[in-house]
Design an enzyme around this catalytic site. Structure first.
Site, PDB file in Angstrom:
ATOM      1  NE  ARG A 119      -5.839   1.613  10.327  1.00  0.00           N
ATOM      2  CZ  ARG A 119      -4.871   2.065   9.539  1.00  0.00           C
ATOM      3  NH1 ARG A 119      -4.038   1.207   8.973  1.00  0.00           N
ATOM      4  NH2 ARG A 119      -4.732   3.353   9.319  1.00  0.00           N
TER       5      ARG A 119
ATOM      6  CG  HIS B 268      -3.672  -9.343  13.165  1.00  0.00           C
ATOM      7  ND1 HIS B 268      -4.783  -9.350  12.372  1.00  0.00           N
ATOM      8  CD2 HIS B 268      -3.576  -8.096  13.661  1.00  0.00           C
ATOM      9  CE1 HIS B 268      -5.343  -8.146  12.378  1.00  0.00           C
ATOM     10  NE2 HIS B 268      -4.632  -7.366  13.151  1.00  0.00           N
TER      11      HIS B 268
ATOM     12  CG  ASP C 297      -1.982  -2.362   5.793  1.00  0.00           C
ATOM     13  OD1 ASP C 297      -0.802  -2.691   5.591  1.00  0.00           O
ATOM     14  OD2 ASP C 297      -2.330  -1.188   6.024  1.00  0.00           O
TER      15      ASP C 297
ATOM     16  CE1 TYR D  92      -1.848  -2.712   9.172  1.00  0.00           C
ATOM     17  CE2 TYR D  92      -3.646  -3.903  10.228  1.00  0.00           C
ATOM     18  CZ  TYR D  92      -3.196  -2.983   9.301  1.00  0.00           C
ATOM     19  OH  TYR D  92      -4.101  -2.307   8.517  1.00  0.00           O
TER      20      TYR D  92
ATOM     21  CD  GLU E   7      -2.901  -1.078   2.331  1.00  0.00           C
ATOM     22  OE1 GLU E   7      -3.847  -0.312   2.526  1.00  0.00           O
ATOM     23  OE2 GLU E   7      -2.561  -1.965   3.122  1.00  0.00           O
TER      24      GLU E   7
ATOM     25  CD  GLU F 208     -10.846   0.381   4.283  1.00  0.00           C
ATOM     26  OE1 GLU F 208     -11.144   1.167   3.369  1.00  0.00           O
ATOM     27  OE2 GLU F 208     -11.687  -0.100   5.065  1.00  0.00           O
TER      28      GLU F 208
ATOM     29  CG  ASP G 209      -7.015  -3.509   8.035  1.00  0.00           C
ATOM     30  OD1 ASP G 209      -6.750  -3.670   6.819  1.00  0.00           O
ATOM     31  OD2 ASP G 209      -6.951  -2.407   8.597  1.00  0.00           O
TER      32      ASP G 209
END
Length: 861
Positions: free
Chosen positions: A320, A364, A110, A318, A9, A114, A112
């Site tokens: 989030r 995670h 990523d 990570y 990203e 999103e 998640d």
């Protein structure tokens, strides 16, 4: 041998990953999202496109236009139309070109929902053979994690993509279908959000409780006692006649004092207990946001920005996540570190394990350092704020695997006639994890040796008057905690929520506390009545659980959307009706007895997105040419008043009650001789009061402001960023801000040309300007050349004659520091003052000087 393409990203993430992958991989960044649902603006580029249900001959109806604006069709199986985001065409073209030349494509966005959705969008826009695409996930950017991830590749999880789409579609429906209604019924510029509106409600509900709160007086009684061998002990009276001791006035407390003076004091109970307290769990997104706010003063938005940087640079896992899980590999490393650096006393026999929360949706890890050996970051790639956040994360992670704190709890109960006195104390016997997280001193308070039945004697009696207080306003940290507690939103969305509700003008932050704006309160009341489900805490949490089930493939995503849309449509149709038919109530203007200074008609109280003001009722004249557009700004007393003491606050609340509904009233200045008190239920309630007198008002109400540029008068206005003065001369447009303390900001420095000082990056020369960060040099050809820098003190001294009096003192500062380095002028945003510092090889030296009492003082070396 052909290479493989890896798409991430962010460029920073791509750079870090590129270090760990071999030459057979090409790592590229999509720079975030590449496409989104089409909007009205984006459709301007595609005017010739017709909706599938739209006849080429027929004029599109309102429903068709709405569907085109939303980019989704809730009436036909939720068909969606996406478009490439502006500026991403070149990136996609490059990715497509490389994709055609490689054997395989790894989507490493990523982990998640999103990120899963971005991976799916990338696959859709690149196109081609689906078998060429694989999904790679890792929760830390380290060689170990990336190597492991590429050994366990998978496919895009469409269930998680559907969960993300369902959330996006619901938010789009709410925003696009309610906003036109709010514009018609309440005020232009309003919008509603499925989750943001709930956050506004939380703040507005608390605001209402605070405004209607009436403090109640009560008293506490503290006694200083001593034993027969003169050892002292402080105790509180907690009960009288087996009921909580809470005298309500001075008479009651003095009666109790006289009675207790005649009583015999003896020890009823003396108890010692040993207990242990384990450290709190490692950080998840929400707890990191809360801790960074409380300990570092960071906003939620800033915390997430910095955490993203730390993750992309490979320093933390990570960011989030709502899982407290820690990998065995990470626990092994931290336990070894604790043993080596703190000793066996600080290492538990077994690792400390923490259970996940009820609504935890990701599998995670918690947020932790990637390398436990890095206690402090020394890299120049990260700001000091990012380094502080990393240290906070490092401390929490290490502390959560250390031994518990050992306390000794002492409870003493003393009886005196019908009075009960109690003393509770905790003594730290072993600091455990608090050695790292907080400074907790070992209390060496020596309690007297007491036995049951021992007699005590009065040394001193201290009565303390108290007043009850309303619940506190929410800070960003406590709002996040409340959202999490109610199951509203998800940790990854809290940053967006707290930012949006401020940007839209529904709430404001003052001294790190949320205050509901009047429009936020009105919007909450209207949505409560017309869209009860939409901002109901339980319903919002219920929808989050539904989305979790979609991600887990337990329910179909379109079924969730259909059910939501059916209920929502019914409420929307009812809200569109007139108030008499049960529709949404209007934001009507409330007439007052105040006359318009222009046409002498009555003025009314009106609330818009910019605030509360008086508007002439003549504005509604059918004849447009005879409409009166006169308005009068209302200055809220809360905008500048300091916190009132309890007595003053209580008297204000009792005095300013609405005669119509007995609710509290908001107070405003009209001018220095008139105050207007408006019922907090306005405009539903028509109650108001006018107070005449001579009031202590803000400076800007008692002064005539003249424009320093054209000498014309300046008019007070209210905008999205607060109150300000603007020159009435339309050709001037000069403005002056109103500072938080009610004073008017100093005039802005006029740009001063310095043609003798040449730019390095172009053949332009510098101009001295003033911004929110003080004075600075900028290229005279801005924006063609965006070169800027701080002024050297020697430059200001050399051209001292060019400087206005306002900054003349800066030219008298030290030209070099104690080590011979040239000094520069900088600005402290907290104190709003300039200071002098120095740099060596591009880095700050730590030396600085400030201007105090008309002289320069060196403050650090």
């Amino acid at each position: 041998m052909k290479k493989s393409l890896v798409i991430v990203e962010s460029p920073a993430k791509a750079k870090t990953i590129n270090q760990y992958l071999g030459a057979e991989y090409i790592v590229k960044s999509s720079i975030g999202h590449v496409r989104d649902l089409i909007t009205g603006k984006s459709q301007n580029k595609e005017k010739n496109k017709k909706h599938p249900n739209e006849s080429i001959f027929a004029k599109p109806n309102k429903k068709t236009l709405l569907i085109k604006k939303m980019g989704i069709d809730p009436y036909h199986n939720w068909k969606a139309e996406y478009y490439i985001l502006p500026g991403k065409e070149k990136i996609i073209s490059e990715l497509k070109s490389i994709a055609n030349q490689v054997n395989h494509i790894y989507l490493a966005t990523d982990l998640d929902r999103e990120g899963e959705a971005i991976a799916w969008h990338l696959k859709e826009v690149i196109g081609g053979d689906s078998s060429k695409f694989s999904r790679v996930v890792f929760n830390e950017i380290t060689k170990h994690s990336i190597k492991k991830a590429f050994q366990n590749v998978g496919h895009i999880n469409m269930n998680r993509v559907h969960a993300q789409q369902a959330r996006r579609f619901m938010d789009r429906v709410v925003g696009y279908m309610i906003s036109p209604l709010l514009w018609r019924k309440i005020s232009r510029g309003l919008s509603a959000g499925r989750v943001q509106s709930v956050a506004v409600r939380i703040i507005a509900d608390r605001e209402k409780i605070i405004k209607n709160f009436i403090p109640e007086e009560y008293w506490k009684l503290n006694l200083s006692l001593f034993t027969k061998d003169k050892k002292k002990i402080e105790m509180d009276v907690t009960h009288y006649n087996n009921k909580i001791f809470r005298p309500k006035n001075r008479n009651e407390i003095y009666y109790a004092i006289e009675k207790i003076k005649k009583s015999l004091f003896f020890v009823k109970n003396y108890e010692e207990k040993i207990f242990y307290k384990t450290a709190s769990a490692p950080f998840i997104t929400s707890t990191l946001q809360q801790s960074a706010s409380l300990r570092l003063g960071f906003s939620v938005k800033k915390t997430m920005f910095l955490a993203q940087k730390l993750y992309e640079e490979g320093y933390i896992t990570y960011m989030r996540t709502d899982s407290n899980y820690l990998s065995k590999h990470a626990i092994k490393k931290v336990r070894t570190y604790i043993k080596n650096y703190y000793g066996d006393d600080y290492l538990p026999k077994e690792p400390n394990l923490y259970s996940n929360r009820k609504h935890s949706q990701e599998a995670h890890e918690a947020i932790r350092p990637c390398d436990i050996k890095i206690e402090n970051i020394n890299s120049d790639n990260l700001s000091s704020s990012a380094k502080k956040l990393y240290k906070l994360i490092w401390n929490q992670f290490v502390a959560c695997q250390m031994t518990s704190v050992k306390y000794k709890s002492i409870t003493i109960i003393v009886l005196a006639d019908l009075f009960k006195l109690q003393k509770n104390e905790q003594i730290v016997l072993f600091n455990g994890w608090t050695r790292l997280l907080i400074e907790e001193k070992n209390i060496n308070y020596e309690f007297p040796v007491l036995n049951i039945g021992d007699i005590l004697f009065i040394d001193k009696i201290t009565p303390n008057q108290k007043f009850t207080k309303p619940p506190p306003r929410f800070s960003e940290a406590s709002l996040v905690r409340e959202l999490e507690k109610k199951g509203v939103g998800r940790p990854s969305t809290y940053s967006v929520i707290t930012s949006k509700i401020q940007d839209r003008g529904y709430v404001k932050i003052k001294k790190n506390k949320f205050y509901a704006e009047k429009m936020g309160e009105i919007l909450t009341i209207r949505l409560k009545k017309s869209f009860s489900n939409l901002i109901d805490y339980n319903f919002t949490a219920y929808m989050e659980e539904k989305l979790d089930k979609v991600a887990d493939n337990k329910i179909a995503w379109k079924n969730v959307l259909d059910s939501f849309f059916e209920d929502f449509s019914k409420q929307l149709e009812k809200a569109k009706k007139s108030p008499e038919e049960g529709g949404m109530e209007l934001n009507s203007i409330v007439p007052t007895s105040i006359k318009c200074p222009m046409c002498c008609k009555k003025m009314g109280i009106k609330t818009a997105i910019t605030g509360v003001f008086l508007s002439c009722l003549g504005y509604n004249n059918i004849d447009i040419t005879k409409r009166c557009k006169q308005t009068i700004n209302l200055i809220s007393l809360n905008d500048f008043n300091k916190e009132e003491d309890n007595h003053r606050q209580m008297s204000l609340e009792l005095m300013n009650r609405c005669d119509e509904c007995n609710m509290s009233m908001d107070s405003y200045f009209i001018d220095k001789k008139l105050k207007l008190h408006i019922c907090i239920n306005n405009p539903s309630c028509l109650g108001y009061k006018i107070e005449k007198g001579v009031f202590k008002s803000p400076v800007y109400l008692s002064e005539i402001i003249q424009c320093e540029k054209c000498n014309g008068d300046m008019m007070l206005k209210t905008g999205p960023f607060g109150k300000f003065f603007i020159c009435i001369n339309k050709t001037c447009k000069n403005t002056r801000k109103i500072l938080p303390n009610g004073e008017i900001s100093d005039p802005k420095l006029e740009p001063i040309p310095f043609p003798q000082l040449l730019c390095k990056e172009s053949d332009a020369w510098f101009v001295l300007r003033e911004g929110i960060s003080g004075i600075f040099f900028a290229a005279n050809t801005f924006p063609k050349s965006r070169e800027t820098r701080s002024p050297f003190v020697e430059e200001l001294a050399r051209f001292q004659y060019l400087l206005p009096e306002k900054i003349h003192y800066l030219s008298s500062g030290p030209i070099i520091d104690d080590y011979g380095n040239k000094t520069i002028v900088c600005f402290d945003r907290k104190t709003k003052k300039h200071y002098i510092t120095s740099k060596k090889e591009g880095k700050f030296t730590g030396w600085s000087a400030i201007f105090i009492d008309k002289k320069w003082c060196v403050t650090s070396k």
